[in-house]
Design a protein around this motif. Structure first.
Motif, PDB file in Angstrom:
ATOM      1  N   GLY A 191       0.913  -1.335  -0.079  1.00  0.00           N
ATOM      2  CA  GLY A 191      -0.019   0.076  -0.216  1.00  0.00           C
ATOM      3  C   GLY A 191       0.931   1.334   0.043  1.00  0.00           C
ATOM      4  N   TRP A 192       1.963   1.153   0.628  1.00  0.00           N
ATOM      5  CA  TRP A 192       2.766   2.510   0.831  1.00  0.00           C
ATOM      6  C   TRP A 192       3.196   2.628  -0.527  1.00  0.00           C
ATOM      7  CZ3 TRP A 192       3.595   6.458   4.280  1.00  0.00           C
ATOM      8  CH2 TRP A 192       4.716   7.225   4.164  1.00  0.00           C
ATOM      9  N   HIS A 193       3.964   1.636  -1.090  1.00  0.00           N
ATOM     10  CA  HIS A 193       4.751   2.025  -2.401  1.00  0.00           C
ATOM     11  C   HIS A 193       3.899   2.302  -3.451  1.00  0.00           C
ATOM     12  CE1 HIS A 193       8.523   0.961  -0.570  1.00  0.00           C
ATOM     13  NE2 HIS A 193       8.017  -0.237  -0.260  1.00  0.00           N
ATOM     14  N   LYS A 194       2.583   1.694  -3.400  1.00  0.00           N
ATOM     15  CA  LYS A 194       1.558   1.958  -4.415  1.00  0.00           C
ATOM     16  C   LYS A 194       1.025   3.391  -4.229  1.00  0.00           C
ATOM     17  CE  LYS A 194      -0.945   0.827  -7.908  1.00  0.00           C
ATOM     18  NZ  LYS A 194      -0.296   0.872  -9.295  1.00  0.00           N
ATOM     19  N   LEU A 195       0.507   3.626  -3.110  1.00  0.00           N
ATOM     20  CA  LEU A 195      -0.202   5.006  -3.033  1.00  0.00           C
ATOM     21  C   LEU A 195       0.589   6.002  -2.678  1.00  0.00           C
ATOM     22  CD1 LEU A 195      -3.054   3.239  -1.028  1.00  0.00           C
ATOM     23  CD2 LEU A 195      -3.133   3.648  -3.260  1.00  0.00           C
ATOM     24  N   VAL A 196       1.652   5.788  -1.944  1.00  0.00           N
ATOM     25  CA  VAL A 196       2.429   6.907  -1.543  1.00  0.00           C
ATOM     26  C   VAL A 196       3.601   7.071  -2.627  1.00  0.00           C
ATOM     27  CG1 VAL A 196       3.809   7.982   0.339  1.00  0.00           C
ATOM     28  CG2 VAL A 196       1.915   6.644   0.888  1.00  0.00           C
ATOM     29  N   ASP A 197       4.260   6.229  -2.741  1.00  0.00           N
ATOM     30  CA  ASP A 197       5.849   6.487  -3.583  1.00  0.00           C
ATOM     31  C   ASP A 197       5.395   6.275  -4.872  1.00  0.00           C
ATOM     32  OD1 ASP A 197       7.160   6.491  -1.180  1.00  0.00           O
ATOM     33  OD2 ASP A 197       7.930   4.565  -1.185  1.00  0.00           O
ATOM     34  N   HIS A 198       4.246   5.831  -5.151  1.00  0.00           N
ATOM     35  CA  HIS A 198       3.633   5.550  -6.576  1.00  0.00           C
ATOM     36  C   HIS A 198       4.848   4.694  -7.484  1.00  0.00           C
ATOM     37  CE1 HIS A 198       0.403   8.207  -6.109  1.00  0.00           C
ATOM     38  NE2 HIS A 198       1.574   9.129  -5.497  1.00  0.00           N
ATOM     39  N   TYR A 249      10.580   7.517   9.412  1.00  0.00           N
ATOM     40  CA  TYR A 249      11.226   8.587   8.713  1.00  0.00           C
ATOM     41  C   TYR A 249      12.031   8.076   7.565  1.00  0.00           C
ATOM     42  CZ  TYR A 249      14.917  11.900   8.019  1.00  0.00           C
ATOM     43  OH  TYR A 249      15.936  13.168   7.388  1.00  0.00           O
ATOM     44  N   SER A 250      12.221   6.821   7.620  1.00  0.00           N
ATOM     45  CA  SER A 250      13.165   6.321   6.617  1.00  0.00           C
ATOM     46  C   SER A 250      12.048   5.941   5.254  1.00  0.00           C
ATOM     47  CB  SER A 250      13.902   4.928   6.747  1.00  0.00           C
ATOM     48  OG  SER A 250      14.821   5.195   7.812  1.00  0.00           O
ATOM     49  N   ALA A 251      11.040   5.417   5.780  1.00  0.00           N
ATOM     50  CA  ALA A 251       9.935   5.183   4.688  1.00  0.00           C
ATOM     51  C   ALA A 251       9.480   6.660   3.807  1.00  0.00           C
ATOM     52  CB  ALA A 251       8.793   4.736   5.386  1.00  0.00           C
ATOM     53  N   MET A 252       9.476   7.590   4.669  1.00  0.00           N
ATOM     54  CA  MET A 252       9.026   9.210   4.130  1.00  0.00           C
ATOM     55  C   MET A 252      10.203   9.733   3.308  1.00  0.00           C
ATOM     56  SD  MET A 252       6.729  10.280   7.375  1.00  0.00           S
ATOM     57  CE  MET A 252       6.215  11.893   6.426  1.00  0.00           C
ATOM     58  N   TYR A 253      11.261   9.585   3.825  1.00  0.00           N
ATOM     59  CA  TYR A 253      12.260  10.543   3.330  1.00  0.00           C
ATOM     60  C   TYR A 253      13.597   9.833   2.786  1.00  0.00           C
ATOM     61  CZ  TYR A 253       9.874  13.922   6.024  1.00  0.00           C
ATOM     62  OH  TYR A 253       9.134  14.703   6.486  1.00  0.00           O
ATOM     63  N   ASN A 254      13.796   8.647   2.926  1.00  0.00           N
ATOM     64  CA  ASN A 254      15.054   7.876   2.483  1.00  0.00           C
ATOM     65  C   ASN A 254      14.528   6.843   1.046  1.00  0.00           C
ATOM     66  OD1 ASN A 254      17.572   6.588   1.824  1.00  0.00           O
ATOM     67  ND2 ASN A 254      17.460   5.360   3.544  1.00  0.00           N
ATOM     68  N   LYS A 255      14.319   7.790   0.108  1.00  0.00           N
ATOM     69  CA  LYS A 255      13.695   7.173  -1.076  1.00  0.00           C
ATOM     70  C   LYS A 255      14.819   6.026  -1.861  1.00  0.00           C
ATOM     71  CE  LYS A 255       9.849   9.050  -0.462  1.00  0.00           C
ATOM     72  NZ  LYS A 255       8.494   8.243   0.278  1.00  0.00           N
ATOM     73  N   GLU A 256      15.938   6.358  -1.559  1.00  0.00           N
ATOM     74  CA  GLU A 256      16.944   5.419  -2.183  1.00  0.00           C
ATOM     75  C   GLU A 256      17.522   4.490  -1.414  1.00  0.00           C
ATOM     76  OE1 GLU A 256      17.538   6.287  -5.267  1.00  0.00           O
ATOM     77  OE2 GLU A 256      16.232   8.151  -5.099  1.00  0.00           O
ATOM     78  N   GLY A 257      16.870   3.895  -0.387  1.00  0.00           N
ATOM     79  CA  GLY A 257      17.401   2.893   0.348  1.00  0.00           C
ATOM     80  C   GLY A 257      16.985   1.529  -0.077  1.00  0.00           C
ATOM     81  N   THR A 259      16.287  -0.657   2.263  1.00  0.00           N
ATOM     82  CA  THR A 259      15.435  -1.476   3.219  1.00  0.00           C
ATOM     83  C   THR A 259      13.810  -1.116   3.126  1.00  0.00           C
ATOM     84  OG1 THR A 259      17.135  -1.363   4.822  1.00  0.00           O
ATOM     85  CG2 THR A 259      15.171  -1.615   5.917  1.00  0.00           C
ATOM     86  N   ASP A 260      12.936  -2.163   3.401  1.00  0.00           N
ATOM     87  CA  ASP A 260      11.629  -1.948   3.317  1.00  0.00           C
ATOM     88  C   ASP A 260      11.366  -1.446   4.441  1.00  0.00           C
ATOM     89  OD1 ASP A 260       9.075  -1.761   2.667  1.00  0.00           O
ATOM     90  OD2 ASP A 260       8.705  -3.831   2.285  1.00  0.00           O
ATOM     91  N   ALA A 261      11.241  -0.197   4.897  1.00  0.00           N
ATOM     92  CA  ALA A 261      11.048   0.546   5.973  1.00  0.00           C
ATOM     93  C   ALA A 261       9.618   0.499   6.047  1.00  0.00           C
ATOM     94  CB  ALA A 261      11.641   1.935   6.219  1.00  0.00           C
ATOM     95  N   ALA A 262       8.774   0.566   5.589  1.00  0.00           N
ATOM     96  CA  ALA A 262       7.182   0.569   5.548  1.00  0.00           C
ATOM     97  C   ALA A 262       6.833  -0.660   6.053  1.00  0.00           C
ATOM     98  CB  ALA A 262       6.761   1.011   4.041  1.00  0.00           C
ATOM     99  N   GLY A 263       7.319  -1.929   5.585  1.00  0.00           N
ATOM    100  CA  GLY A 263       7.104  -3.030   5.975  1.00  0.00           C
ATOM    101  C   GLY A 263       7.538  -3.128   7.460  1.00  0.00           C
ATOM    102  N   HIS A 264       8.516  -2.735   7.933  1.00  0.00           N
ATOM    103  CA  HIS A 264       8.964  -2.900   9.281  1.00  0.00           C
ATOM    104  C   HIS A 264       8.008  -2.216  10.199  1.00  0.00           C
ATOM    105  CE1 HIS A 264      13.600  -3.196   8.212  1.00  0.00           C
ATOM    106  NE2 HIS A 264      12.920  -4.150   7.973  1.00  0.00           N
ATOM    107  N   VAL A 265       7.314  -1.065   9.830  1.00  0.00           N
ATOM    108  CA  VAL A 265       6.399  -0.178  10.381  1.00  0.00           C
ATOM    109  C   VAL A 265       5.203  -1.247  10.539  1.00  0.00           C
ATOM    110  CG1 VAL A 265       4.742   1.771  10.646  1.00  0.00           C
ATOM    111  CG2 VAL A 265       7.428   1.800   9.821  1.00  0.00           C
ATOM    112  N   GLY A 266       4.567  -1.927   9.511  1.00  0.00           N
ATOM    113  CA  GLY A 266       3.477  -2.648   9.521  1.00  0.00           C
ATOM    114  C   GLY A 266       3.634  -3.744  10.696  1.00  0.00           C
ATOM    115  N   GLY A 267       4.871  -4.470  10.406  1.00  0.00           N
ATOM    116  CA  GLY A 267       5.388  -5.278  11.747  1.00  0.00           C
ATOM    117  C   GLY A 267       5.062  -5.047  13.054  1.00  0.00           C
TER     118      GLY A 267
END
Length: 286
Positions: A191-198, A249-257, A259-267
């Motif tokens: 959801g994060w990568h589709k709706l936010v990062d597109h 923070y990583s999911a929102m601002y570190n777009k080149e990383g 690591t799937d930070a959004a998945g970590h938040v979900g966990g």
């Protein structure tokens, strides 16, 4: 899915757990009474060794069902030995990692890409796989690692973090937590990568499921202490908010990383939600 948690927990040499006294509410809870009953003989344990956290076996059907009570959902899972589940998860991760290694070797030596494409389509979580009907990848990606450091760090963390929860709750509830945590982590990532990062990102790794175990432990014993590098004590109540802030923070601002930070938040959120569901009996779990 590597993160700060893995770097901290993977290098931890020891940790001690001090469970605070649990106070009974006016409305008795089967969840809290179970935890009190299992923890009362050993109020202090060594977390990474955890030899005294062995829970009493409760083979299905339980004694309570003799009074014509309905058995719990998927109660037969409690008949599976805990060691079978524990080592089975580690083994599955190892087999899938070996499959990744073989397919990449075939690409290098023979130029055959079909096996690698098959692995990408069945053991990574992505919007492409999901939209094409391969919904099982939401779970299979949780057992998938391509690189040696990734599987070693996740395996090491799982080895020390999963045992206490498995021994406390039993096979069935642990599988609900671990599999559910991995599933929610995959959904949040999609959801994060589709709706936010597109963009469509292929994700894999057990970090989301392991994070759900970490956050549940923090809810059960917030004064549990991790010793970073065997020196710096960090209480559990600080670890989980710190991880949440870092990965958000990583999911929102570190777009080149990578690591799937959004998945970590979900966990992390999945583990907290599971604790609340047990604590307030939102679902019938026992």
């Amino acid at each position: 899915m590597l993160s700060l948690c893995h770097r901290a927990l993977g290098r931890a040499l020891s940790s001690s757990v001090r469970f605070p006294p649990l106070q009974c509410s006016r409305r008795p809870s089967s969840f809290s009474s179970t935890i009190v009953q299992r923890l009362r003989p050993q109020p202090q344990v060594r977390f990474f060794t955890s030899p005294t956290l062995k829970a009493r076996g409760r083979p299905y059907p339980h004694r309570a069902y003799q009074n014509h009570q309905k058995p719990p959902f998927l109660g037969f899972l409690d008949r599976i030995p805990q060691n079978t589940v524990f080592w089975g998860i580690i083994t599955i991760n190892g087999v899938v990692f070996f499959a990744w290694t073989l397919t990449k070797q075939r690409v290098k030596s023979e130029g055959v890409i079909e096996p690698l494409r098959w692995m990408m389509e069945n053991f990574t979580s992505s919007w492409k796989n999901f939209s094409e009907g391969r919904i099982w990848t939401l779970i299979t990606a949780t057992f998938s690692h391509q690189h040696i450091p990734h599987i070693l760090v996740n395996g090491f963390t799982f080895y020390f973090m999963a045992k206490p929860v498995l021994e406390l709750f039993g096979t069935r509830k642990f599988l609900f937590l671990y599999m559910g945590g991995g599933l929610i982590a995959s959904l949040v990532s999609l959801g994060w990568h589709k709706l936010v990062d597109h963009k469509d990102v292929s994700s894999l790794g057990a970090s989301g499921a392991i994070y759900s175990v970490v956050s549940l432990l923090a809810c059960l014993a917030p004064t549990m202490t991790f010793h970073l590098y065997g020196i710096i004590p960090i209480p559990a109540w600080l670890v989980v908010p710190g991880l949440f802030a870092y990965d958000t923070y990583s999911a929102m601002y570190n777009k080149e990383g990578t690591t799937d930070a959004a998945g970590h938040v979900g966990g992390l959120l999945a583990g907290i939600a599971y604790y609340l569901a047990l604590r307030f009996r939102i679902f019938r779990m026992s």
